[in-house]
Scaffold this motif. Sequence first.
Motif, PDB file in Angstrom:
ATOM      1  N   GLY A 147     -85.691  48.882 100.289  1.00 36.39           N
ATOM      2  CA  GLY A 147     -85.201  49.465  99.010  1.00 36.39           C
ATOM      3  C   GLY A 147     -83.926  50.093  98.938  1.00 36.39           C
ATOM      4  N   VAL A 148     -83.041  50.224 100.340  1.00 34.51           N
ATOM      5  CA  VAL A 148     -81.886  50.641 100.186  1.00 34.51           C
ATOM      6  C   VAL A 148     -80.938  49.519 100.855  1.00 34.51           C
ATOM      7  CG1 VAL A 148     -80.812  52.598 101.806  1.00 34.51           C
ATOM      8  CG2 VAL A 148     -82.953  52.780 101.000  1.00 34.51           C
ATOM      9  N   GLU A 149     -81.273  48.861 101.774  1.00 37.04           N
ATOM     10  CA  GLU A 149     -80.335  47.716 102.355  1.00 37.04           C
ATOM     11  C   GLU A 149     -80.749  46.312 101.994  1.00 37.04           C
ATOM     12  OE1 GLU A 149     -78.785  50.739 105.982  1.00 37.04           O
ATOM     13  OE2 GLU A 149     -80.822  49.304 106.175  1.00 37.04           O
ATOM     14  N   ALA A 150     -82.056  46.242 101.777  1.00 36.66           N
ATOM     15  CA  ALA A 150     -82.811  45.154 101.325  1.00 36.66           C
ATOM     16  C   ALA A 150     -83.823  45.196 100.578  1.00 36.66           C
ATOM     17  CB  ALA A 150     -83.074  44.086 102.589  1.00 36.66           C
ATOM     18  N   ALA A 151     -84.402  44.012  99.823  1.00 41.32           N
ATOM     19  CA  ALA A 151     -85.713  44.038  99.402  1.00 41.32           C
ATOM     20  C   ALA A 151     -86.689  43.317  99.976  1.00 41.32           C
ATOM     21  CB  ALA A 151     -85.771  44.117  97.988  1.00 41.32           C
ATOM     22  N   TYR A 152     -88.044  43.437  99.710  1.00 43.12           N
ATOM     23  CA  TYR A 152     -88.862  42.844 100.424  1.00 43.12           C
ATOM     24  C   TYR A 152     -90.278  42.492  99.755  1.00 43.12           C
ATOM     25  CZ  TYR A 152     -86.254  44.279 104.631  1.00 43.12           C
ATOM     26  OH  TYR A 152     -85.067  44.579 105.437  1.00 43.12           O
ATOM     27  N   PHE A 153     -91.097  41.381 100.188  1.00 45.20           N
ATOM     28  CA  PHE A 153     -92.181  41.060  99.300  1.00 45.20           C
ATOM     29  C   PHE A 153     -93.383  40.529 100.320  1.00 45.20           C
ATOM     30  CE2 PHE A 153     -89.658  37.093  99.599  1.00 45.20           C
ATOM     31  CZ  PHE A 153     -90.542  36.118  99.893  1.00 45.20           C
ATOM     32  N   SER A 154     -94.464  40.915  99.816  1.00 46.10           N
ATOM     33  CA  SER A 154     -95.702  40.353 100.829  1.00 46.10           C
ATOM     34  C   SER A 154     -96.638  39.215 100.082  1.00 46.10           C
ATOM     35  CB  SER A 154     -96.267  41.530 101.111  1.00 46.10           C
ATOM     36  OG  SER A 154     -95.706  42.415 102.158  1.00 46.10           O
ATOM     37  N   SER A 155     -96.187  39.124  98.879  1.00 46.62           N
ATOM     38  CA  SER A 155     -97.074  38.015  98.186  1.00 46.62           C
ATOM     39  C   SER A 155     -96.319  37.318  96.929  1.00 46.62           C
ATOM     40  CB  SER A 155     -98.457  38.717  97.376  1.00 46.62           C
ATOM     41  OG  SER A 155     -97.716  39.956  96.439  1.00 46.62           O
ATOM     42  N   ASP A 156     -96.872  36.386  96.421  1.00 45.13           N
ATOM     43  CA  ASP A 156     -96.214  35.744  95.247  1.00 45.13           C
ATOM     44  C   ASP A 156     -95.866  36.707  93.994  1.00 45.13           C
ATOM     45  OD1 ASP A 156     -96.202  33.579  96.999  1.00 45.13           O
ATOM     46  OD2 ASP A 156     -97.843  32.379  95.827  1.00 45.13           O
ATOM     47  N   GLU A 157     -97.131  37.504  93.900  1.00 42.24           N
ATOM     48  CA  GLU A 157     -97.057  38.360  92.800  1.00 42.24           C
ATOM     49  C   GLU A 157     -95.931  39.403  93.074  1.00 42.24           C
ATOM     50  OE1 GLU A 157    -100.550  36.307  93.061  1.00 42.24           O
ATOM     51  OE2 GLU A 157     -99.849  37.590  94.479  1.00 42.24           O
ATOM     52  N   GLU A 158     -95.775  39.793  94.169  1.00 41.50           N
ATOM     53  CA  GLU A 158     -94.642  40.879  94.382  1.00 41.50           C
ATOM     54  C   GLU A 158     -93.367  40.353  94.433  1.00 41.50           C
ATOM     55  OE1 GLU A 158     -93.671  44.559  97.315  1.00 41.50           O
ATOM     56  OE2 GLU A 158     -94.887  43.058  98.168  1.00 41.50           O
ATOM     57  N   LEU A 159     -93.237  38.872  94.753  1.00 41.45           N
ATOM     58  CA  LEU A 159     -91.924  38.429  94.984  1.00 41.45           C
ATOM     59  C   LEU A 159     -91.571  38.069  93.455  1.00 41.45           C
ATOM     60  CD1 LEU A 159     -89.647  36.383  95.966  1.00 41.45           C
ATOM     61  CD2 LEU A 159     -91.455  34.610  95.691  1.00 41.45           C
ATOM     62  N   LEU A 160     -92.397  37.543  92.712  1.00 35.06           N
ATOM     63  CA  LEU A 160     -92.007  37.543  91.088  1.00 35.06           C
ATOM     64  C   LEU A 160     -91.579  39.121  90.364  1.00 35.06           C
ATOM     65  CD1 LEU A 160     -91.635  35.654  88.515  1.00 35.06           C
ATOM     66  CD2 LEU A 160     -94.173  36.214  88.152  1.00 35.06           C
ATOM     67  N   ALA A 161     -92.205  40.064  90.827  1.00 34.17           N
ATOM     68  CA  ALA A 161     -92.256  41.307  90.125  1.00 34.17           C
ATOM     69  C   ALA A 161     -90.770  41.772  90.781  1.00 34.17           C
ATOM     70  CB  ALA A 161     -93.302  42.268  90.724  1.00 34.17           C
ATOM     71  N   GLN A 162     -90.646  41.667  91.979  1.00 35.79           N
ATOM     72  CA  GLN A 162     -89.027  42.112  92.344  1.00 35.79           C
ATOM     73  C   GLN A 162     -88.179  41.172  91.899  1.00 35.79           C
ATOM     74  OE1 GLN A 162     -89.240  44.771  94.140  1.00 35.79           O
ATOM     75  NE2 GLN A 162     -89.789  44.784  96.092  1.00 35.79           N
ATOM     76  N   CYS A 163     -88.062  39.998  91.797  1.00 39.30           N
ATOM     77  CA  CYS A 163     -87.042  39.218  91.073  1.00 39.30           C
ATOM     78  C   CYS A 163     -87.053  39.593  89.880  1.00 39.30           C
ATOM     79  CB  CYS A 163     -87.806  37.789  91.034  1.00 39.30           C
ATOM     80  SG  CYS A 163     -87.281  36.816  92.549  1.00 39.30           S
ATOM     81  N   ARG A 164     -87.793  39.825  89.186  1.00 37.39           N
ATOM     82  CA  ARG A 164     -87.976  40.535  87.462  1.00 37.39           C
ATOM     83  C   ARG A 164     -87.096  41.763  87.639  1.00 37.39           C
ATOM     84  NH1 ARG A 164     -93.770  38.381  85.492  1.00 37.39           N
ATOM     85  NH2 ARG A 164     -92.700  36.468  84.610  1.00 37.39           N
ATOM     86  N   HIS A 165     -87.568  42.726  88.690  1.00 39.73           N
ATOM     87  CA  HIS A 165     -86.812  43.864  88.516  1.00 39.73           C
ATOM     88  C   HIS A 165     -85.294  44.005  88.857  1.00 39.73           C
ATOM     89  CE1 HIS A 165     -86.428  48.237  89.404  1.00 39.73           C
ATOM     90  NE2 HIS A 165     -85.743  47.750  90.386  1.00 39.73           N
ATOM     91  N   TYR A 166     -85.032  43.201  90.004  1.00 45.09           N
ATOM     92  CA  TYR A 166     -83.575  43.505  90.571  1.00 45.09           C
ATOM     93  C   TYR A 166     -82.831  42.647  89.435  1.00 45.09           C
ATOM     94  CZ  TYR A 166     -85.050  45.895  94.313  1.00 45.09           C
ATOM     95  OH  TYR A 166     -85.552  47.060  95.171  1.00 45.09           O
ATOM     96  N   LEU A 167     -83.272  41.376  88.955  1.00 47.73           N
ATOM     97  CA  LEU A 167     -82.297  40.537  87.810  1.00 47.73           C
ATOM     98  C   LEU A 167     -82.019  41.394  86.692  1.00 47.73           C
ATOM     99  CD1 LEU A 167     -83.836  37.075  88.035  1.00 47.73           C
ATOM    100  CD2 LEU A 167     -81.596  37.912  88.997  1.00 47.73           C
ATOM    101  N   SER A 168     -82.961  42.411  86.366  1.00 44.10           N
ATOM    102  CA  SER A 168     -82.583  43.132  85.248  1.00 44.10           C
ATOM    103  C   SER A 168     -81.884  44.654  85.366  1.00 44.10           C
ATOM    104  CB  SER A 168     -83.972  43.648  84.213  1.00 44.10           C
ATOM    105  OG  SER A 168     -85.083  44.474  85.083  1.00 44.10           O
ATOM    106  N   HIS A 169     -81.764  44.821  86.665  1.00 49.32           N
ATOM    107  CA  HIS A 169     -81.024  45.931  87.370  1.00 49.32           C
ATOM    108  C   HIS A 169     -79.971  45.683  88.055  1.00 49.32           C
ATOM    109  CE1 HIS A 169     -85.011  47.542  86.070  1.00 49.32           C
ATOM    110  NE2 HIS A 169     -84.542  48.432  85.985  1.00 49.32           N
ATOM    111  N   PRO A 170     -78.854  45.199  87.645  1.00 45.20           N
ATOM    112  CA  PRO A 170     -77.759  44.605  88.707  1.00 45.20           C
ATOM    113  C   PRO A 170     -77.143  45.587  89.533  1.00 45.20           C
ATOM    114  CG  PRO A 170     -77.265  44.430  86.251  1.00 45.20           C
ATOM    115  CD  PRO A 170     -78.532  44.732  86.330  1.00 45.20           C
ATOM    116  N   ASP A 171     -76.882  46.785  88.679  1.00 52.07           N
ATOM    117  CA  ASP A 171     -76.280  48.212  89.537  1.00 52.07           C
ATOM    118  C   ASP A 171     -77.055  48.363  90.779  1.00 52.07           C
ATOM    119  OD1 ASP A 171     -74.198  47.996  87.551  1.00 52.07           O
ATOM    120  OD2 ASP A 171     -74.989  49.748  86.419  1.00 52.07           O
ATOM    121  N   GLU A 172     -78.150  48.481  90.664  1.00 54.95           N
ATOM    122  CA  GLU A 172     -79.182  48.781  91.761  1.00 54.95           C
ATOM    123  C   GLU A 172     -79.091  47.680  92.789  1.00 54.95           C
ATOM    124  OE1 GLU A 172     -83.641  49.794  92.958  1.00 54.95           O
ATOM    125  OE2 GLU A 172     -83.305  49.165  90.839  1.00 54.95           O
ATOM    126  N   ARG A 173     -79.259  46.421  92.256  1.00 53.68           N
ATOM    127  CA  ARG A 173     -79.014  45.348  93.084  1.00 53.68           C
ATOM    128  C   ARG A 173     -77.745  45.228  93.800  1.00 53.68           C
ATOM    129  NH1 ARG A 173     -79.356  41.001  89.292  1.00 53.68           N
ATOM    130  NH2 ARG A 173     -77.103  40.759  89.735  1.00 53.68           N
TER     131      ARG A 173
END
Length: 110
Positions: free
Chosen positions: A50-76
């Motif tokens: 969440g500081v230098e990279a983002a991670y996922f442990s499941s398909d559901e978390e992967l999708l949620a992380q993609c949605r989050h970071y695609l809608s938060h470009p400054d954080e990304r």
Amino acid sequence: MALQGFGISLCFLRKLNLDRQTTRSVEIPACGGFMLAERTDEHQRLFKEGVEAAYFSSDEELLAQCRHYLSHPDERDRIAQAGRDRCLKSDYTHDAMVRRVIAELYEEKK
């Protein structure tokens, strides 16, 4: 430039090889790309979650992380820059890694 051009660069590991990281685990952040990788102890040792990279442990978390970071470009962008900075600060280069491996092998022989 290609890795910087993607909003998210996914880093999958080979289960057959029991990978906990891969060269892409460092190459993506080193090139200034935003890395979303499978969560492993090794990845978390290399880059703060969440500081230098983002991670996922499941398909559901992967999708949620993609949605989050695609809608938060400054954080990304902040995370991508912090990942690149970590690579430089920690000398995550191929040469440095080879030197560390050789040093560890030499120490084991003593």
